[in-house]
Design a protein around this motif. Structure first.
Motif, PDB file in Angstrom:
ATOM      1  N   GLY A 136       0.821  -1.203   0.000  1.00  0.00           N
ATOM      2  CA  GLY A 136       0.000   0.000   0.000  1.00  0.00           C
ATOM      3  C   GLY A 136       0.860   1.260   0.000  1.00  0.00           C
ATOM      4  N   GLY A 137       2.060   1.141  -0.522  1.00  0.00           N
ATOM      5  CA  GLY A 137       3.020   2.245  -0.561  1.00  0.00           C
ATOM      6  C   GLY A 137       4.354   1.755  -0.052  1.00  0.00           C
ATOM      7  N   PHE A 138       5.414   2.213  -0.666  1.00  0.00           N
ATOM      8  CA  PHE A 138       6.759   1.823  -0.248  1.00  0.00           C
ATOM      9  C   PHE A 138       7.731   2.882  -0.726  1.00  0.00           C
ATOM     10  CE2 PHE A 138      10.873  -0.147  -1.318  1.00  0.00           C
ATOM     11  CZ  PHE A 138      11.236  -0.644  -0.083  1.00  0.00           C
ATOM     12  N   HIS A 139       8.597   3.309   0.178  1.00  0.00           N
ATOM     13  CA  HIS A 139       9.668   4.237  -0.166  1.00  0.00           C
ATOM     14  C   HIS A 139      10.975   3.587   0.237  1.00  0.00           C
ATOM     15  CE1 HIS A 139       6.817   7.432  -1.032  1.00  0.00           C
ATOM     16  NE2 HIS A 139       6.182   7.081   0.074  1.00  0.00           N
ATOM     17  N   PRO A 140      11.893   3.382  -0.700  1.00  0.00           N
ATOM     18  CA  PRO A 140      13.177   2.769  -0.351  1.00  0.00           C
ATOM     19  C   PRO A 140      13.860   3.543   0.768  1.00  0.00           C
ATOM     20  CG  PRO A 140      12.937   2.939  -2.735  1.00  0.00           C
ATOM     21  CD  PRO A 140      11.796   3.693  -2.121  1.00  0.00           C
ATOM     22  N   PRO A 141      14.460   2.834   1.711  1.00  0.00           N
ATOM     23  CA  PRO A 141      15.083   3.507   2.860  1.00  0.00           C
ATOM     24  C   PRO A 141      16.321   4.302   2.463  1.00  0.00           C
ATOM     25  CG  PRO A 141      15.552   1.163   2.908  1.00  0.00           C
ATOM     26  CD  PRO A 141      14.594   1.383   1.781  1.00  0.00           C
ATOM     27  N   GLN A 142      16.518   5.434   3.132  1.00  0.00           N
ATOM     28  CA  GLN A 142      17.732   6.234   2.944  1.00  0.00           C
ATOM     29  C   GLN A 142      18.864   5.685   3.810  1.00  0.00           C
ATOM     30  OE1 GLN A 142      18.110   8.867   0.733  1.00  0.00           O
ATOM     31  NE2 GLN A 142      16.169   8.038   0.016  1.00  0.00           N
ATOM     32  N   GLY A 143      18.560   5.248   4.992  1.00  0.00           N
ATOM     33  CA  GLY A 143      19.546   4.647   5.890  1.00  0.00           C
ATOM     34  C   GLY A 143      19.239   3.166   5.990  1.00  0.00           C
ATOM     35  N   TYR A 144      18.905   2.721   7.184  1.00  0.00           N
ATOM     36  CA  TYR A 144      18.473   1.344   7.359  1.00  0.00           C
ATOM     37  C   TYR A 144      17.165   1.344   8.136  1.00  0.00           C
ATOM     38  CZ  TYR A 144      20.383   1.581  12.117  1.00  0.00           C
ATOM     39  OH  TYR A 144      20.642   1.921  13.422  1.00  0.00           O
ATOM     40  N   THR A 145      16.373   0.300   7.912  1.00  0.00           N
ATOM     41  CA  THR A 145      15.101   0.117   8.602  1.00  0.00           C
ATOM     42  C   THR A 145      15.160  -1.199   9.353  1.00  0.00           C
ATOM     43  OG1 THR A 145      13.912   1.315   6.870  1.00  0.00           O
ATOM     44  CG2 THR A 145      12.605  -0.153   8.276  1.00  0.00           C
ATOM     45  N   LYS A 146      14.948  -1.140  10.677  1.00  0.00           N
ATOM     46  CA  LYS A 146      14.867  -2.370  11.465  1.00  0.00           C
ATOM     47  C   LYS A 146      13.534  -3.045  11.146  1.00  0.00           C
ATOM     48  CE  LYS A 146      17.573  -1.494  15.586  1.00  0.00           C
ATOM     49  NZ  LYS A 146      17.474  -1.372  17.049  1.00  0.00           N
ATOM     50  N   LEU A 147      13.605  -4.220  10.568  1.00  0.00           N
ATOM     51  CA  LEU A 147      12.387  -4.883  10.103  1.00  0.00           C
ATOM     52  C   LEU A 147      11.548  -5.459  11.224  1.00  0.00           C
ATOM     53  CD1 LEU A 147      13.817  -6.489   6.873  1.00  0.00           C
ATOM     54  CD2 LEU A 147      12.126  -4.645   7.030  1.00  0.00           C
ATOM     55  N   ARG A 148      12.111  -5.705  12.388  1.00  0.00           N
ATOM     56  CA  ARG A 148      11.286  -6.184  13.510  1.00  0.00           C
ATOM     57  C   ARG A 148      10.252  -5.118  13.912  1.00  0.00           C
ATOM     58  NH1 ARG A 148      14.047 -10.943  15.402  1.00  0.00           N
ATOM     59  NH2 ARG A 148      16.293 -10.704  15.204  1.00  0.00           N
ATOM     60  N   ASN A 149      10.545  -3.865  13.574  1.00  0.00           N
ATOM     61  CA  ASN A 149       9.594  -2.779  13.856  1.00  0.00           C
ATOM     62  C   ASN A 149       8.545  -2.617  12.761  1.00  0.00           C
ATOM     63  OD1 ASN A 149      11.146  -2.230  16.124  1.00  0.00           O
ATOM     64  ND2 ASN A 149      12.328  -0.635  15.102  1.00  0.00           N
ATOM     65  N   HIS A 150       8.675  -3.385  11.677  1.00  0.00           N
ATOM     66  CA  HIS A 150       7.770  -3.291  10.527  1.00  0.00           C
ATOM     67  C   HIS A 150       7.418  -4.706  10.057  1.00  0.00           C
ATOM     68  CE1 HIS A 150       8.575   1.024  10.211  1.00  0.00           C
ATOM     69  NE2 HIS A 150       9.818   0.699  10.527  1.00  0.00           N
ATOM     70  N   PRO A 151       6.549  -5.412  10.814  1.00  0.00           N
ATOM     71  CA  PRO A 151       6.291  -6.828  10.531  1.00  0.00           C
ATOM     72  C   PRO A 151       5.742  -7.089   9.126  1.00  0.00           C
ATOM     73  CG  PRO A 151       4.902  -6.027  12.346  1.00  0.00           C
ATOM     74  CD  PRO A 151       5.845  -4.936  12.000  1.00  0.00           C
ATOM     75  N   GLU A 152       4.953  -6.189   8.580  1.00  0.00           N
ATOM     76  CA  GLU A 152       4.416  -6.411   7.230  1.00  0.00           C
ATOM     77  C   GLU A 152       5.545  -6.373   6.195  1.00  0.00           C
ATOM     78  OE1 GLU A 152       0.837  -4.788   4.336  1.00  0.00           O
ATOM     79  OE2 GLU A 152       1.267  -3.721   6.187  1.00  0.00           O
ATOM     80  N   LEU A 153       6.456  -5.443   6.352  1.00  0.00           N
ATOM     81  CA  LEU A 153       7.601  -5.348   5.443  1.00  0.00           C
ATOM     82  C   LEU A 153       8.538  -6.547   5.631  1.00  0.00           C
ATOM     83  CD1 LEU A 153       9.153  -3.794   3.299  1.00  0.00           C
ATOM     84  CD2 LEU A 153      10.062  -2.319   5.115  1.00  0.00           C
ATOM     85  N   LEU A 154       8.759  -6.970   6.870  1.00  0.00           N
ATOM     86  CA  LEU A 154       9.566  -8.163   7.132  1.00  0.00           C
ATOM     87  C   LEU A 154       8.947  -9.382   6.459  1.00  0.00           C
ATOM     88  CD1 LEU A 154      11.880  -9.724   8.453  1.00  0.00           C
ATOM     89  CD2 LEU A 154      10.526  -9.789  10.561  1.00  0.00           C
ATOM     90  N   SER A 155       7.647  -9.503   6.529  1.00  0.00           N
ATOM     91  CA  SER A 155       6.955 -10.624   5.901  1.00  0.00           C
ATOM     92  C   SER A 155       7.180 -10.638   4.385  1.00  0.00           C
ATOM     93  CB  SER A 155       5.458 -10.548   6.213  1.00  0.00           C
ATOM     94  OG  SER A 155       4.772 -11.579   5.565  1.00  0.00           O
ATOM     95  N   ILE A 156       7.136  -9.469   3.760  1.00  0.00           N
ATOM     96  CA  ILE A 156       7.394  -9.373   2.314  1.00  0.00           C
ATOM     97  C   ILE A 156       8.832  -9.790   2.024  1.00  0.00           C
ATOM     98  CG2 ILE A 156       7.652  -7.765   0.366  1.00  0.00           C
ATOM     99  CD1 ILE A 156       4.742  -8.344   0.941  1.00  0.00           C
TER     100      ILE A 156
END
Length: 174
Positions: A136-156
């Motif tokens: 439902g929207g995605f912007h590539p990270p500029q730094g890093y994104t901890k995926l444990r804080n974003h379970p839907e993105l981790l699932s993808i």
């Protein structure tokens, strides 16, 4: 159904300690030029202005344009954290001529990060537009994104890397 408990599932690389749950999953962008250098054996460290300390990381790689695709996993060892001059020296040792550009990148910092690249695996992946549709929207990270804080993105990310990789290799540090 997963027949192995999470902590006992065999790894793709035969080193279960590196792929255990203790590794922090992150999403970071990478320029395809640098990704190609990894596969050529010329890039053995990732250099960052800020990063996690004291732990191994599973890096889900979003390749920036013109590729625009999530499709690789890079296993990283704990970061070397030091003054910019020392980080630039690591860059120079691992690829002659790279120290000056890394020093320019981190010169204004008190500390910088040289993160050893241990293994890389490539998958067919998911293009940017499909990521945007699925999330439902995605912007590539500029730094890093901890995926444990974003379970839907981790699932993808886990979905994209669930099948066997199209290629993989262990990176031998210099």
């Amino acid at each position: 159904m997963n027949v192995f408990p999470q902590t006992e599932q065999p790894s793709l690389f035969g080193d279960d300690d590196l792929l255990s749950d203790s590794r922090e999953p992150v999403l970071m962008s990478l320029n395809p030029i640098y990704y190609d250098l990894i596969w050529a054996g010329e890039k053995t460290h990732e250099f960052r202005r800020r990063f996690l300390t004291g732990q191994s990381v599973r890096w889900y790689v979003y390749l920036t344009g013109p590729v625009g695709r999530l499709g690789a996993v890079i296993d990283l060892g704990p970061a070397v954290v030091d003054v910019p001059e020392q980080i630039a020296e690591i860059a120079e040792r691992t690829r002659t001529g790279n120290g000056a550009s890394v020093l320019e990148y981190v010169r204004d910092l008190d500390r910088a990060f040289a993160i050893p690249i241990l293994r890389v695996a490539e998958y067919p992946g998911m293009p940017l537009e499909q990521l945007r549709t699925e999330l439902g929207g995605f912007h590539p990270p500029q730094g890093y994104t901890k995926l444990r804080n974003h379970p839907e993105l981790l699932s993808i990310c886990e979905k994209v890397t669930a099948d066997s990789p199209s290629r993989e290799m262990t990176v031998l540090g210099r």
